[in-house]
Design an enzyme around this catalytic site. Structure first.
Site, PDB file in Angstrom:
ATOM      1  N   ALA A 124      35.048  -6.392 -16.429  1.00  0.00           N
ATOM      2  CA  ALA A 124      36.436  -6.547 -16.861  1.00  0.00           C
ATOM      3  C   ALA A 124      37.162  -7.388 -15.829  1.00  0.00           C
ATOM      4  O   ALA A 124      37.029  -7.165 -14.633  1.00  0.00           O
ATOM      5  CB  ALA A 124      37.111  -5.183 -17.015  1.00  0.00           C
ATOM      6  N   CYS A 125      37.913  -8.363 -16.290  1.00  0.00           N
ATOM      7  CA  CYS A 125      38.494  -9.359 -15.395  1.00  0.00           C
ATOM      8  C   CYS A 125      39.836  -8.909 -14.855  1.00  0.00           C
ATOM      9  O   CYS A 125      40.881  -9.243 -15.379  1.00  0.00           O
ATOM     10  CB  CYS A 125      38.631 -10.679 -16.147  1.00  0.00           C
ATOM     11  SG  CYS A 125      39.083 -12.060 -15.091  1.00  0.00           S
ATOM     12  N   GLY A 126      39.795  -8.114 -13.795  1.00  0.00           N
ATOM     13  CA  GLY A 126      41.016  -7.793 -13.094  1.00  0.00           C
ATOM     14  C   GLY A 126      41.951  -6.840 -13.778  1.00  0.00           C
ATOM     15  O   GLY A 126      43.165  -7.039 -13.745  1.00  0.00           O
TER      16      GLY A 126
END
Length: 374
Positions: A15-17
């Site tokens: 998951a990106c951030g």
């Protein structure tokens, strides 16, 4: 790694951030804010910057309104918590243009039956911000609104929503949030810049029962101050590949929209989806409309916008061990309404909602856990 609390490695995904922290005691604290900011800085590798390492794609945090802080720093009286709305206006950097925008917002608020209690110049420190980010940086002022005596919090929340939408459409002013419940601090920043840029976040009087953070890697839009996350209800990682079709369907359905909960002619709120927004921004705008107009429960509304939603998806989101707790199981049952009926009501779902967090559901889960622990 072994399952711990809400975490189970079986459900691990990239998951990106995106991260959130919520209390299990129900008591707001500055520690929750600091823990969320720590999570954000640990997500620096999931965000991005351009050729200048000090001009970030975006970083931000959503917390509950720090009532104690605001009472101490504003130069006017505030009503009880929940009886006023506050939000940060991204105003033009030119002082004259900013004043015109402020007057326009005050006029809109008055037309919607709200009173402007006052404005606060939001303290910022841009000394570490890169040239590119600084060249497009807005001026930051917080507006405080209240309604007629006797307004319940949800009614005031809906009026604040109307004021914000009109301000965006008529005055060209973006608000990361304008709410009786939560406030968003965000911008075209790196994860390490967010806290020093907004000194409010370091103040021990800034307390919350939750913190939702996001480190952005801009993909289908260029970085900008408004497009940093979180938005008003969600923080999202992923690309919504059907975004153009979804926006077109939403635009087509505006002619059929009606509500006894949002007063007045809804035309003044259209288009619901901002043309210059990102896919995540459009998702948030439609979700917010559904929450304030129809569902009141964010989890139900947001699950209706996702494809293939069902009991197993929700149980996976909270973890099998947690889902076995009776209070949480009841919450899962509430969210697990019949998907077909929901889809018929809200229309085309989005796809690829890779990592999506909404703050009211975080709070409810934390409350359930606190009750069960007690």
């Amino acid at each position: 790694m072994t399952p711990t609390g809400l975490y189970d490695p079986a459900f691990e995904h990239d998951a990106c951030g995106v991260a959130f922290v919520a209390t299990m005691t129900g008591q707001p604290s500055h520690a929750i804010v600091q823990q969320a900011l720590t999570a954000l800085t640990n997500l620096e590798h999931r965000g991005a910057s351009g050729s200048e390492p000090d001009s970030g794609d975006g970083a931000g945090i959503l917390i509950q309104i720090p009532d104690t802080l605001f009472r101490a720093v504003v130069g006017f009286d505030l009503p009880a918590s929940g009886e006023y709305a506050v939000g940060t206006a991204f105003l033009p950097s030119d002082a004259g243009e900013a004043q015109v925008a402020v007057k326009a917002i005050e006029t809109i608020a008055s037309e919607e039956g709200l009173t402007v209690l006052g404005w606060r110049d939001l303290p910022t420190d841009a000394s570490m911000v890169g040239i590119t980010a600084r060249s497009t940086m807005p001026a930051f002022r917080q507006v405080f609104l209240t309604g007629p005596g006797g307004d319940d919090e949800l009614h005031l929340e809906r009026l604040a929503f109307i004021v914000r939408k009109r301000a965006e459409r008529e005055a060209g002013v973006y608000f990361p949030s304008l709410s009786t419940r939560t406030i968003v601090y965000k911008g075209m920043l790196t994860t390490g810049q967010l806290e020093p840029f907004f000194p409010d976040l370091s103040d021990p009087r800034t307390t919350s029962t939750l913190g939702m953070v996001h480190s952005r890697f801009s993909t289908n839009t260029f970085p900008s101050w408004p497009l940093a996350h979180p938005f008003r209800l969600i923080a999202h990682n992923g690309e919504i590949n059907t975004v153009k079709g979804n926006r077109n369907w939403m635009r087509a359905r505006e002619a059929l929209l009606a509500s006894d909960k949002l007063p007045g002619n809804l035309d003044r709120l259209f288009p619901i989806c901002t043309a210059s927004g990102s896919d995540s921004a459009s998702f948030d705008e439609v979700l917010e409309l559904l929450v304030l107009r129809v569902y009141r429960h964010t989890g139900v509304a947001h699950h209706g916008l996702r494809p293939g939603g069902g009991h197993h998806d929700i149980a996976a989101a909270v973890g099998e061990r947690v889902a076995d707790i009776p209070e949480v199981a009841r919450l899962v049952d509430i969210l697990d309404l019949r998907v077909g009926q929901r889809r018929q009501a809200v229309g085309t779902p989005v796809d690829d909602a890779a990592a999506l967090v909404d703050q009211p559901l975080v709070v409810q889960l934390a409350e359930c856990l606190a009750d069960s622990a007690g």
